[in-house]
Structures are given as C-alpha cells and as structure tokens.
Write an enzyme that holds these catalytic residues in place. Structure first.
Site, PDB file in Angstrom:
ATOM      1  N   ARG A  55       0.967  -2.415  -3.577  1.00 45.44           N
ATOM      2  CA  ARG A  55       1.007  -1.472  -4.700  1.00 45.44           C
ATOM      3  C   ARG A  55      -0.369  -0.992  -5.157  1.00 45.44           C
ATOM      4  NH1 ARG A  55       5.335  -4.298  -4.554  1.00 45.44           N
ATOM      5  NH2 ARG A  55       3.822  -5.816  -3.879  1.00 45.44           N
ATOM      6  N   LYS A  85     -20.174 -10.576   8.868  1.00 46.51           N
ATOM      7  CA  LYS A  85     -21.490 -10.863   9.478  1.00 46.51           C
ATOM      8  C   LYS A  85     -22.429 -11.541   8.489  1.00 46.51           C
ATOM      9  CE  LYS A  85     -21.181  -6.427  11.891  1.00 46.51           C
ATOM     10  NZ  LYS A  85     -21.843  -5.116  11.982  1.00 46.51           N
ATOM     11  N   ARG A 106     -10.805  -5.240  -4.827  1.00 48.62           N
ATOM     12  CA  ARG A 106     -10.010  -6.472  -4.990  1.00 48.62           C
ATOM     13  C   ARG A 106     -10.723  -7.573  -4.217  1.00 48.62           C
ATOM     14  NH1 ARG A 106      -3.557  -7.281  -4.503  1.00 48.62           N
ATOM     15  NH2 ARG A 106      -3.769  -6.362  -6.579  1.00 48.62           N
TER      16      ARG A 106
HETATM   17  N1  ASP Z   1       0.372  -8.375  -7.115  1.00 48.10           N
HETATM   18  C1  ASP Z   1      -0.045  -9.130  -8.248  1.00 48.10           C
HETATM   19  C2  ASP Z   1      -1.476  -9.589  -8.078  1.00 48.10           C
HETATM   20  O1  ASP Z   1      -2.112  -9.203  -7.110  1.00 48.10           O
HETATM   21  C3  ASP Z   1       0.898 -10.252  -8.547  1.00 48.10           C
HETATM   22  C4  ASP Z   1       1.155 -11.193  -7.394  1.00 48.10           C
HETATM   23  O2  ASP Z   1       0.531 -11.093  -6.336  1.00 48.10           O
HETATM   24  O3  ASP Z   1       2.019 -12.071  -7.585  1.00 48.10           O
HETATM   25  O4  ASP Z   1      -1.960 -10.313  -8.909  1.00 48.10           O
HETATM   26  N1   CP Z   2       1.196  -5.832  -8.445  1.00 49.08           N
HETATM   27  C1   CP Z   2       0.263  -5.854  -7.465  1.00 49.08           C
HETATM   28  O1   CP Z   2      -0.936  -5.988  -7.700  1.00 49.08           O
HETATM   29  O2   CP Z   2       0.761  -5.656  -6.230  1.00 49.08           O
HETATM   30  P1   CP Z   2      -0.080  -5.743  -4.879  1.00 49.08           P
HETATM   31  O3   CP Z   2      -0.638  -7.141  -4.806  1.00 49.08           O
HETATM   32  O4   CP Z   2       0.901  -5.430  -3.795  1.00 49.08           O
HETATM   33  O5   CP Z   2      -1.188  -4.740  -4.967  1.00 49.08           O
END
Ligand code: ASP
Ligand code: CP
Length: 308
Positions: A55, A85, A106
């Site tokens: 998502r 690396k 992320r």
């Molecule tokens: N998608 C959300 C997160 O990345 C929740 C989960 O992974 O459970 O924190």
């Molecule tokens: N809710 C959420 O962060 O989904 P993903 O981990 O799939 O990005």
C-alpha cells in the site's frame, strides 16, 4: 531557500494542519483535478524502501503519477541499492537528493527518517521506521475515521493486537491527542502492550486511555475497532511471537457482539486477525481506508513540494 517540509513523525501535526490536509485530500478525490496542475510537471519523487510494502509504496507512487509528476526508486533497497556494498543511509540520501525533489523512505531502523532529514536537500517522508512510527498511515487512518464516523472528537477507539511493535498504533495514538474527549482502549496480549513512552505522551496531553486484555469491553464500547497484525518479523524469538498470535480475531461471531454503528479499521496487510467473512459487512471499512491512502498521499506530496 525556505525550510524543507519533512514528514517524520505524528507529533509534528497540530489540529489546524490536520484539518487543512484533510481538506486537500478531499479536494483531490475529484479525478477531474488529476494531472492538471502544472506545478508537478518535471517533478520527481524517489521511493526508497528497505522493508516490504504494498500500500504505502504503490499509493505514494500512484499519488505522484496522478498529480502529474514522475517516480523513480527501489522497492528492495536493502538488496538493490548500494547499501549492500556498505554505503551508509546518509550517503544514499545525499546522492538521491540530487536526483529528485522528494524522498519517501521506509527503513528497518527507528529514527532512520530523522537521520535522512539531517542530510537531505529535499523533503523526506517517513513511510515507516522499524517499530517506531508510520505517520502517513495515521493521517489516512484519521481521514478515514472522519469520513466514516463524521467526526473524530468524542470517539472511543480500541486498538487491538500488537501494540508494542505496531508502528501505526504509535503514530495514531499521538495524532489522536489533537482531538478533545478521545478515549483509547488498548487491547493486547501481555507481551505486546502499548509502550510506556506512548503512555507518557498521552498522560502529558491528558488523553484518557485504558489497557485491557478484555475484547468484549472493546466490542461493547468502541466506535472504532482498530485491528492490527501481530508483527511476526519484529519478535526476538518464535516463542514470544507464539504467545501473542491468534488471540483477537474478528469473525462473524464478533460482528454479532459489535455495536451497529461502529467501524472496523486495519492498516493491512491482515494475517488471519480479520476473517474474510467480515469483508461484506458495511462496518468493515479497511478497504475503503486503504483507498483513502491515495488521496492523503496526494495531499502530502502537494504540501511537501509546495513548501520547497
Ligand atoms: N503495513 C503496516 C506497517 O507497515 C502494518 C503492518 O505491516 O502490519 O506498519
Ligand atoms: N499499511 C501499510 O503500510 O501497508 P504496506 O506495508 O503494504 O505498505
């Protein structure tokens, strides 16, 4: 140059900013506005994902494309970027800052987005930093609550499941503190209770909350059931994970005990804690919630680029 507008954590938002963002997201739900704003032409967003995502990454990428900008990035930065690396996060961010106008990051480590923001020449958006925070998820959660319930203030919100490692719960708790008369119920197994630093923040802000292992209390009182996945990948051992898994499952029986006017949210992905048989119930709002992620992220990209 004006200060960069980073999105690093949920505590940075006040109520006015939240309401402005929700107005923008609501405006951007109108497809006729997509791809019409010349401000986004020639703009590039990078998505740098060191952890799995469906998502967050794809809705950010879709958001930028629908605004009329372009996207570059790596979906598996741990392996496909020069991190493998030995390049540091700081060096990676310095380099990518020169290639794009906005970075969505992320990462596995708590605080990674703050580290990135210290060296970046472009805005950084925290798309999840380990077990720390996930502020853009909290924004779409609040936007969803507002749309589904018609308001945020005065609601009772039960957060269920993995409250220790679940970063969305931390960010959502912080953000809800902007609204009056909120009551939080933290429903979790003993070994994944809400962290004390989140409770301290709520104490400081005077937010009413209670911890319980009793699911029935949540079902009877909550306006919003915020179900979460047990974050298997973050446990120190399989034994600890086993203690937490499978305790709170929303299925047809649970639907029967829930209030008729309550809603079920979940950041997703689910891993068994909401049965598929629940999906057709009108109170199951989690797929609508995920769709709202697109509009919120369009509004965030707009805000970050406008402030640059
Ligand atoms: N998608 C959300 C997160 O990345 C929740 C989960 O992974 O459970 O924190
Ligand atoms: N809710 C959420 O962060 O989904 P993903 O981990 O799939 O990005």
């Amino acid at each position: 140059m004006t200060a960069l507008y980073h999105i690093l954590g949920a505590k940075q938002f006040n109520r006015t900013e939240l309401e402005e963002l929700f107005e923008s997201a609501s405006r951007l739900e109108n497809r006729e506005l997509w791809n019409t704003d010349p401000r986004f032409q020639g703009k590039i967003m990078t998505t740098l994902f060191f952890e799995a995502s469906t998502r967050t990454r794809l809705s950010f990428e879709s958001a930028m494309s629908r605004l009329g900008g372009k996207v570059i990035g790596t979906e598996n930065a741990a392996q496909f970027s020069s991190t493998i690396k030995g390049e540091t996060l700081e060096d990676t961010i310095r380099i990518v800052s020169g290639y794009s106008d906005l970075i969505v990051l992320r990462h596995t480590d708590i605080g990674a987005a703050e580290r990135a923001a210290k060296v970046a020449d472009v805005p950084i958006i925290n798309a999840g930093d380990g077990a720390g925070e996930h502020p853009t998820q909290a924004l779409l959660d609040l936007y969803s609550i507002r749309k589904e319930c018609g308001r945020i203030e005065g609601l009772t919100i039960a957060m269920i499941g993995d409250l220790a490692y679940g970063r969305t719960v931390h960010s959502l708790s912080y953000m809800l503190a902007n609204y009056p008369d909120i009551r939080l119920l933290f429903v979790s197994p003993e070994n994944v209770r809400i962290p004390s630093y989140v409770k301290h923040f709520l104490d400081e802000k005077g937010v009413s909350y209670r911890e319980t292992e009793d699911f029935d209390e949540a079902l009877q009182t909550a306006d919003v059931l915020y179900q979460t996945r047990i974050q298997k990948e973050r446990f120190p051992s399989v034994e600890e994970y086993r203690k937490a898994e499978g305790r709170y499952i929303i299925n047809r029986d649970i639907l029967g005990k829930m209030r008729q006017d309550a809603i079920i949210l979940h950041p997703l992905p689910r891993a068994g804690e909401i049965a598929v048989e629940v999906d057709d119930d009108p109170r199951a709002a989690y797929f609508r919630q995920a769709q709202n992620g697109l509009y919120i992220r369009m509004a965030l990209v707009e805000k970050c680029l406008a402030a640059k």
